[in-house]
Structure formats: structure tokens, C-alpha cells
Motif scaffolding. Structure first.
Motif, short mmCIF file in Angstrom:
data_model
loop_
_atom_site.label_atom_id
_atom_site.label_comp_id
_atom_site.label_asym_id
_atom_site.label_seq_id
_atom_site.Cartn_x
_atom_site.Cartn_y
_atom_site.Cartn_z
N GLY A 226 -61.49 18.75 25.60
CA GLY A 226 -62.77 18.23 25.65
C GLY A 226 -63.97 19.06 25.49
N ARG A 227 -63.90 20.40 25.60
CA ARG A 227 -65.02 21.35 25.45
C ARG A 227 -65.34 21.64 23.93
NH1 ARG A 227 -67.05 24.03 30.33
NH2 ARG A 227 -67.89 25.34 28.96
N ARG A 228 -66.24 21.49 23.57
CA ARG A 228 -66.72 21.56 22.09
C ARG A 228 -67.18 23.21 22.12
NH1 ARG A 228 -68.23 16.78 18.06
NH2 ARG A 228 -66.34 15.45 19.04
N ASP A 229 -67.49 23.86 23.14
CA ASP A 229 -67.64 25.12 22.98
C ASP A 229 -66.42 26.39 23.16
OD1 ASP A 229 -67.18 24.73 25.72
OD2 ASP A 229 -68.84 25.98 26.43
N GLU A 230 -65.21 25.41 23.13
CA GLU A 230 -63.88 26.30 23.19
C GLU A 230 -63.70 26.67 21.80
OE1 GLU A 230 -61.67 28.27 24.30
OE2 GLU A 230 -61.45 27.19 26.04
N ARG A 231 -62.65 27.74 21.65
CA ARG A 231 -62.17 28.01 20.41
C ARG A 231 -61.45 27.03 19.85
NH1 ARG A 231 -59.70 34.23 20.74
NH2 ARG A 231 -57.95 32.73 20.79
N ALA A 232 -61.49 27.29 18.60
CA ALA A 232 -60.47 26.22 17.78
C ALA A 232 -59.32 26.19 18.06
CB ALA A 232 -61.10 26.14 16.50
N ASP A 233 -58.86 27.36 17.82
CA ASP A 233 -57.27 27.43 17.95
C ASP A 233 -56.87 26.83 19.30
OD1 ASP A 233 -58.50 29.72 19.06
OD2 ASP A 233 -56.58 30.66 19.32
N LEU A 234 -57.34 27.10 20.33
CA LEU A 234 -57.25 26.80 21.77
C LEU A 234 -57.30 25.28 22.22
CD1 LEU A 234 -58.03 29.03 24.82
CD2 LEU A 234 -57.44 26.71 25.08
N ARG A 235 -58.28 24.74 21.43
CA ARG A 235 -58.44 23.09 21.47
C ARG A 235 -57.22 22.53 20.82
NH1 ARG A 235 -64.02 20.87 19.78
NH2 ARG A 235 -62.98 19.12 20.91
N THR A 253 -56.61 8.80 21.29
CA THR A 253 -57.69 9.15 22.11
C THR A 253 -58.34 10.36 21.66
OG1 THR A 253 -56.58 8.17 24.09
CG2 THR A 253 -58.21 10.00 24.20
N LEU A 254 -57.31 11.30 20.92
CA LEU A 254 -57.70 12.40 20.15
C LEU A 254 -58.51 12.19 18.98
CD1 LEU A 254 -54.52 14.69 20.86
CD2 LEU A 254 -56.44 14.56 22.04
N TYR A 255 -58.15 11.06 18.32
CA TYR A 255 -58.87 10.86 17.01
C TYR A 255 -60.28 10.26 17.26
CZ TYR A 255 -60.01 8.23 12.87
OH TYR A 255 -60.56 7.91 11.78
N LYS A 256 -60.33 9.48 18.18
CA LYS A 256 -61.73 8.93 18.54
C LYS A 256 -62.54 10.28 19.04
CE LYS A 256 -60.23 4.51 20.53
NZ LYS A 256 -60.01 3.56 21.53
N GLU A 257 -61.99 11.29 19.77
CA GLU A 257 -62.95 12.38 20.26
C GLU A 257 -63.32 13.01 19.04
OE1 GLU A 257 -64.90 15.46 22.29
OE2 GLU A 257 -64.22 13.44 22.93
N VAL A 258 -62.53 13.28 18.11
CA VAL A 258 -62.84 14.10 16.65
C VAL A 258 -63.89 13.30 15.97
CG1 VAL A 258 -61.90 14.82 14.54
CG2 VAL A 258 -60.63 15.22 16.80
N THR A 259 -63.81 12.19 15.98
CA THR A 259 -64.74 11.41 14.95
C THR A 259 -65.82 10.83 15.66
OG1 THR A 259 -63.21 9.33 15.19
CG2 THR A 259 -62.71 10.63 13.58
N ARG A 260 -66.07 11.20 16.82
CA ARG A 260 -67.48 10.53 17.59
C ARG A 260 -68.65 11.18 17.11
NH1 ARG A 260 -69.28 13.76 21.87
NH2 ARG A 260 -67.96 15.20 22.82
N GLY A 261 -68.68 12.18 16.43
CA GLY A 261 -69.70 12.73 15.90
C GLY A 261 -69.96 14.35 16.26
N SER A 286 -54.24 3.86 10.25
CA SER A 286 -54.92 2.65 9.76
C SER A 286 -56.53 2.85 9.83
CB SER A 286 -54.56 1.53 10.71
OG SER A 286 -55.47 0.46 10.26
N GLN A 287 -56.88 3.78 10.85
CA GLN A 287 -58.35 4.07 11.07
C GLN A 287 -58.65 5.17 10.05
OE1 GLN A 287 -60.04 1.50 12.90
NE2 GLN A 287 -61.05 3.36 13.40
N ALA A 288 -57.96 5.86 9.78
CA ALA A 288 -57.98 7.03 8.63
C ALA A 288 -58.13 6.51 7.04
CB ALA A 288 -56.98 7.99 8.53
N LEU A 289 -57.18 5.32 6.99
CA LEU A 289 -57.64 4.73 5.76
C LEU A 289 -58.78 3.95 5.52
CD1 LEU A 289 -53.95 3.06 5.20
CD2 LEU A 289 -55.15 4.85 3.81
#
Length: 362
Positions: A226-235, A253-261, A286-289
Motif C-alpha cells: 500500500g505504500r507508494r513510496d516503497e520500492r517496486a520490487d518489494l511491492r 483488490t490489488l487491481y483496484k489499487e493499481v488502477t486508482r490513479g 474482464s475489467q482489463a478487457l
């Protein structure tokens, strides 16, 4: 005497004769090998002589001298290859851990100290934990910071002798030391360690929580992801740990976090796209399509990678449209996915793109 002959010939000496000298495993042979190494100028011959010191491992009247010579080479040689090889050779000695520890606490180059500690941790023993801890958290074993402040204040009030410079442990060394103690940390300590300022410690603590499988993992992994300042590999590691623990449905849940902006690093986006693509997660697929062609370029590329292997004609249709996107990176991604899908109906479009050079990287 063989040693004298080799020293006289120096770089012209026969490598087989150098090995023959070391195979004698006597004190005179070791002294001769030390003298020979010191007169050699060739990197090739020095490497051969260096590896011969291992013959004296375990010999009571020779071992300490061999260890010291290798330590000197590791810390003083100007050739990086010889320094690395000397450290590696020390790791193979029965008492080599003692020399490795001395290198870690020395003023040698950081790369040499890190290599030595990596070997030491690879052979970690229970009695090493306190030492590793003193490297990971310098000063913690000698008292709290407040106590140290009081001591420094007292020192200023009276004349003292010049202090000996303290050993400085780099972040890389501290992370390596944590490798040696992670397995002995309690669950509450591991949770706290996932918040360390050192990214290597945060990751290793999370890995240990994964291995133990407790509820603490979910809390820490959700916090890290959930921390957007965390390193990408660790997230990404945290996300995959959560999916393993909670199941494919958690992908929603993860998809919503990624696509929320908000901007996200490509390493995280692409890693999650591959992860989601391999899951049985119809909701996410389905959401990705529905989202193909929407959003910022990086998010469009994320969705293209996510649906790359979905057997749905909507994907093929979207690819034909996106192959002419105004964003070059999106157009190139669409073409890449077209190649992966191998649909023959893509051929005319690809030929046209090549002819018109609409995608500069093709």
C-alpha cells in the motif's frame, strides 16, 4: 631447492612446479610460496599461487600464515580479481571465518568487506548472531542512544585522548548482517523490521514472514504494498505473497489499487500484469478487457500485457486499434502482443506498419 628455483624464475616458473611446491604441505614450502607470490608480476601466475595457499589449511604450523597472506591480498591488492579470489579462498578454510570477520571490521574496500560478510553469513552459526546484530544496528549492543549522548557529554567535560575511529558499516553490510539474524527474529520483531529504513532488511523480514506463514504476514504485506513510496520490487513481492496467502480473488483488490490513479513504476505494473495473467481471476480479466485503450500510456501497456494470452476476440480487435496509437510506447506494446498471439489476421496490419514506419522501433 624448488622454492628458490621458482622465486628465481618468477613469472617464467612452471605452474605445475608451483602446485608441486604447495603439495609438499610443509612450513618451508609455505614460506617459499609466500616469497614467490611477492615477486610475481603476472596476474595469471599470482592467481595460480594464490589458490595454492589452500593446501595449508588445517596444518598447525602453517594455517595462520596462509590465512594472514590471503587476508593481506584481499585487503591490500590493487587487482580486484585477486582481492575477490583471496576472499573466496578464505571462505574455504576451516578457520577462514575468523579472517573473514576481521576483513568485515577492517578499513578495506566496501566491496571486499561485503564479499567477506556474504561468505560469513553463508556459514552462519548461532554464536554469530550478536555480532551480526551489532553490524545491523551499530551501537545497539552497547546501550541506547540516550546513554551514548550522556557519555559524549561527559567526555566533552574533560580532556580525553584522541578517539579511535569507529568502524563504519555501510547499508549493504547492514543488510547482509540482517540475513544472518532474520531466522532468529521473533514475529513481532519481523513485523517491525519490515518498516526498516533499509530496503534489503524490509524484504528479508517479509520473506521470513512468508516462510513462517503467520497472520503477521498479511498485515505487513498489505502495508508494504500500500505504500507508494516503497520500492517496486518489494511491492511486487508483497502483492504475490498476498495472492499466495489469500487466493486469486484477492487480485481484484490489488487491481483496484493499481488502477486508482497515480504514476507507478513499470517494474511493478509489468510484474503485476504477468502475475494477474497467470491467475484464474475472471473479474480482473474482464475489467482489463473493458479498460483496453483507456488511461495513461503506462496503464494501457499494463492492460495489454495482462490480456496478452486471453483467448478473446476483443483482444485482437483492440490490438488492431492500438497498433496505431498516438503513443509510440503503446503502439509498440500492441505490436509486441500481436506477435505473441500469432493471429494470421494481424499480418496485413503489420506489413502496413512496416511499410509506413508508423512504429519507429519496428
Amino acid at each position: 631447492e624448488l622454492a628458490a628455483e621458482l622465486v628465481a624464475k618468477a613469472d617464467q616458473a612452471d605452474p605445475a612446479a608451483v602446485r608441486q611446491l604447495a603439495a609438499m604441505k610443509t612450513r618451508p614450502a609455505l614460506d617459499g610460496l609466500v616469497r614467490l607470490y611477492d615477486v610475481l608480476g603476472s596476474l595469471h601466475m599470482r592467481r595460480i599461487a594464490l589458490k595454492c595457499f589452500a593446501n595449508f589449511d588445517g596444518l598447525e604450523d602453517c594455517q595462520d600464515t596462509a590465512l594472514q597472506k590471503l587476508t593481506d591480498i584481499a585487503t591490500l591488492s590493487i587487482e580486484g580479481e585477486l582481492r575477490d579470489t583471496a576472499v573466496d579462498e578464505l571462505a574455504g578454510f576451516r578457520e577462514g571465518r575468523r579472517a573473514l570477520g576481521a576483513i568485515v571490521a577492517s578499513g578495506a574496500l566496501d566491496a571486499v568487506r561485503e564479499r567477506a560478510l556474504r561468505h560469513h553469513v553463508g556459514q552462519a552459526r548461532p554464536e554469530d548472531i550478536d555480532w551480526y546484530r551489532s553490524i545491523w544496528r551499530p551501537g545497539a549492543a552497547d546501550g541506547e542512544k540516550d546513554d551514548k549522548k550522556k557519555e559524549r557529554k561527559k567526555d566533552k567535560e574533560k580532556e580525553t585522548e584522541p578517539a579511535i575511529p569507529a568502524v563504519v558499516y555501510t547499508p549493504a553490510l547492514r543488510e547482509l548482517a540482517y540475513e544472518g539474524i532474520a531466522g532468529s527474529q521473533g514475529l513481532s520483531d519481523l513485523v517491525e523490521d519490515t518498516r526498516s529504513k533499509l530496503p534489503g532488511v524490509r524484504r528479508r523480514a517479509l520473506e521470513e514472514l512468508v516462510a513462517r506463514g503467520g497472520d503477521e504476514l498479511v498485515v505487513s504485506a498489505e502495508e508494504r504494498f500500500g505504500r507508494r513510496d516503497e520500492r517496486a520490487d518489494l511491492r511486487l513481492f508483497a502483492a504475490r505473497a498476498l495472492l499466495d496467502r489469500k487466493g486469486p480473488k484477492y487480485a481484484d483488490t490489488l487491481y483496484k489499487e493499481v488502477t486508482r490513479g497515480g504514476e507507478l513504476p513499470l517494474e511493478l505494473l509489468f510484474g503485476l500484469a504477468e502475475t494477474f495473467a497467470a491467475l484464474d481471476a475472471p473479474g480482473v480479466h474482464s475489467q482489463a478487457l473493458k479498460s483496453l485503450g483507456s488511461g495513461q500510456p503506462d496503464l494501457q501497456r499494463f492492460h495489454l500485457r495482462l490480456v496478452a494470452n486471453l483467448p478473446d476476440p476483443k483482444v485482437d480487435k483492440a490490438l488492431l486499434e492500438l497498433s496505431t496509437s498516438k503513443y509510440p510506447s503503446v503502439a509498440l506494446e500492441a505490436v509486441r502482443v500481436m506477435g505473441l498471439r500469432g493471429n494470421a489476421t494481424f499480418v496485413p496490419r503489420l506489413e502496413k506498419l512496416l511499410k509506413e514506419k508508423q512504429v519507429s522501433s519496428l
